[in-house]
Design an enzyme around this catalytic site. Structure first.
Site, mmCIF file in Angstrom:
data_model
loop_
_atom_site.group_PDB
_atom_site.id
_atom_site.type_symbol
_atom_site.label_atom_id
_atom_site.label_comp_id
_atom_site.label_asym_id
_atom_site.label_seq_id
_atom_site.Cartn_x
_atom_site.Cartn_y
_atom_site.Cartn_z
ATOM 1 N N LYS A 1 0.846 -1.199 0.000
ATOM 2 C CA LYS A 1 0.000 0.000 0.000
ATOM 3 C C LYS A 1 0.878 1.244 0.000
ATOM 4 C CE LYS A 1 -3.942 1.950 2.619
ATOM 5 N NZ LYS A 1 -4.814 1.775 3.800
ATOM 6 N N SER B 1 -9.702 1.921 2.892
ATOM 7 C CA SER B 1 -8.823 2.636 1.993
ATOM 8 C C SER B 1 -7.808 1.755 1.263
ATOM 9 C CB SER B 1 -8.082 3.728 2.771
ATOM 10 O OG SER B 1 -7.244 3.157 3.751
ATOM 11 N N SER C 1 -9.808 -0.453 7.060
ATOM 12 C CA SER C 1 -9.238 -0.324 5.715
ATOM 13 C C SER C 1 -8.561 -1.556 5.137
ATOM 14 C CB SER C 1 -8.250 0.840 5.678
ATOM 15 O OG SER C 1 -8.963 2.030 5.507
HETATM 16 N N1 GLN Z 1 -13.011 4.486 6.465
HETATM 17 C C1 GLN Z 1 -12.356 4.839 7.668
HETATM 18 C C2 GLN Z 1 -11.868 6.268 7.589
HETATM 19 O O1 GLN Z 1 -12.079 6.868 6.617
HETATM 20 C C3 GLN Z 1 -11.232 3.905 7.970
HETATM 21 C C4 GLN Z 1 -10.037 4.143 7.139
HETATM 22 C C5 GLN Z 1 -8.882 3.296 7.526
HETATM 23 O O2 GLN Z 1 -9.011 2.256 8.175
HETATM 24 N N2 GLN Z 1 -7.702 3.757 7.151
HETATM 25 O O3 GLN Z 1 -11.270 6.787 8.469
#
Ligand code: GLN
Length: 485
Positions: A78, A153, A177
């Site tokens: 990532k 994400s 994410s």
């Molecule tokens: N969707 C969540 C956020 O926007 C989690 C994102 C994540 O785990 N990086 O914060």
């Protein structure tokens, strides 16, 4: 079987036996990337030269025993995890050209184990989002239906692994994410216990919630990569020094006597009927294999979303203060505006809309006069959520819930509806708030799109978590399906 169809373990064994070289494995991966990238946009950087030269080095060096458990296996990382000499952009204009001078501990470990970094994957900018639509470089797509999002994400990592671009990927999980995109793309994703994997070299979003974890097409492959990255690290003071357990040995099909709690709050309104029923069927499958399942209650669950969206932005507002045009990455042209003017211009031009919104919410929640009303209360709620887990774990070994309330949604469908977007996180946030480990495993399909099952366990009990996930996986074949591209 095509090399790209193979799991990481199978491929590593084949390479170790001399059936194929690391270079051939890497070439097959690069070709697959070339075929599938035009319709998926899962990746931000592909690094063929580095990957091929690592593979050749490996083919020339050592014996199969000394080359490590991942020798020759392609891995996608990532793009918020630092890779020395390879751009790490966080899908932000702010870091569009930033090349880190060092690698994250997890990247060093996977390379020491013989893994070969072939590409960096797309994400929501600074990991803020649930669809990858917040990437400054355009969204990724779901290989099961390219009109749909892959989740986020870590959507690029999930899309890439599901599409056979590589058998393994690393993601990061602050509120879901790793698990939510794994569910939406029909693969397996593990968020380890907070403190089990070093965060050194992970670009910080919300430091008390962030964890790096493995993504793959099977539980065994997830365990393989987890084994390599888990363990203490002096460069991350929140990473515990307790040695890693034997996670690969944890993959045995046996849940006799395992006590499963099924918290009813995770099946509340907003959860698609097909998702709820696939998850309940999975619980029945485990019960048939000798587990003892029971409904339970975790009353603070419904507050997770509100508390998370105070705590995460608060930490983000402080972590992202470093992007001021001086220390890292992008600097706006702001001649004659002085230092402050330059910093303002840099942040206005460098960050996308979602990131700016979170910085503002976080700064507000931490400011004098509002701190008590928002940040402090959110922390109190976090304590209640943690207590819910402590209480149910007195009675149960694992908890089973949906990973995402719905299957993948269409691109653009929730872009203008931030609440609908955030509701995608309701089932995954509590594990981050409590720091417990959680995994998503494929458990069905609806409308041709994958459904994911979430299993959570006690802190540092990834062994039980993996055993439950492996047992379920081996009893079903959802995970064997592959998308047509
Ligand atoms: N969707 C969540 C956020 O926007 C989690 C994102 C994540 O785990 N990086 O914060």
């Amino acid at each position: 079987m095509a090399l790209t169809e193979m799991g990481a373990k199978e491929l590593a064994d084949l390479i170790a036996q001399g059936g194929v070289s690391a270079e051939e494995a890497v070439m097959a991966t690069l070709e697959r990337i070339q075929q599938t990238e035009p319709c998926l946009q899962a990746l931000l950087t592909v690094c063929p030269e580095q990957a091929i030269s690592h593979a050749r080095e490996l083919d020339r060096s050592g014996t199969s025993e000394t080359r490590g458990p991942l020798a020759g296996v392609p891995v996608i990382v990532k793009d918020n995890i630092c890779t020395a000499g390879i751009k790490t952009t966080c899908a932000s204009r702010m870091l569009a050209d930033w090349v880190p001078p060092y690698s994250a501990t997890v990247v060093e470990r996977l390379q020491q184990a013989g893994g070969i970094v072939v590409a960096k994957s797309n994400l929501d900018e600074f990991a803020m989002g649930s669809s990858t639509e917040n990437s400054a470089f355009g969204p990724s797509r779901n290989p099961w239906n390219v009109a749909c999002v892959p989740g986020g994400s870590s959507g690029g990592s999930a899309s890439a692994v599901a599409a056979r671009q590589a058998p393994l990927a690393l993601g990061s999980d602050t509120g879901g994410s790793i698990r939510q995109p794994a569910a939406l793309c029909g693969i397996v994703g593990l968020k380890p216990t907070y403190g089990r994997v070093s965060r050194y070299g992970l670009v910080a979003y919300a430091s008390s919630l962030d964890q790096i974890g493995p993504m793959a097409r099977s539980v065994r492959d997830v365990a393989l990569l987890f084994q390599v990255i888990a363990g203490g690290d002096r460069k991350d003071s929140t990473c515990v020094s307790m040695p890693a357990s034997d996670y690969e040995a944890a993959c045995i099909a046996d849940v006799r006597g395992l006590r499963i709690g099924v918290p009813r709050e995770y099946f509340a309104s907003g959860v698609q009927a097909e998702v709820a029923s696939a998850v309940r069927t999975a619980v029945d499958t485990l019960s048939d294999l000798g587990a003892i399942a029971e409904e339970c209650s975790m009353p603070s669950t419904s507050w997770s979303l509100a508390a998370y969206y105070i705590i995460a932005p608060a930490e983000a507002s402080s972590n992202l203060a470093r992007y001021d045009g001086v220390k890292y990455g992008f600097r706006a042209h702001a001649a004659g505006r002085g230092h402050i003017g330059m910093a303002e211009r840099t942040r206005a031009e460098g960050f996308g809309r979602e990131v700016k919104q979170r910085i503002m919410v976080g700064t507000y929640a931490l400011s004098a006069g509002y701190y008590e009303a928002y940040y402090k209360r959110a922390q109190q709620v976090r304590t209640l959520i943690r207590r819910d887990f402590e209480r149910v774990f007195e009675r149960y070994d694992v908890l089973i819930t949906p990973t995402s309330p719905t299957v993948a949604f269409r691109l653009g469908e929730r872009a203008e509806d931030p609440l609908a977007m955030k509701l995608a996180d309701t089932c995954t946030l509590p594990a981050n708030m409590a720091g417990v480990p959680a995994i998503s495993v494929p458990c069905g399909f609806h409308d041709g799109l994958p459904i994911g099952l979430q299993i959570m366990a006690k802190p540092f009990d990834e062994v039980t978590l993996l055993r439950a996930a492996y047992t379920y996986e081996q009893a079903t074949d959802w995970w064997r399906r592959s998308p047509e591209l």
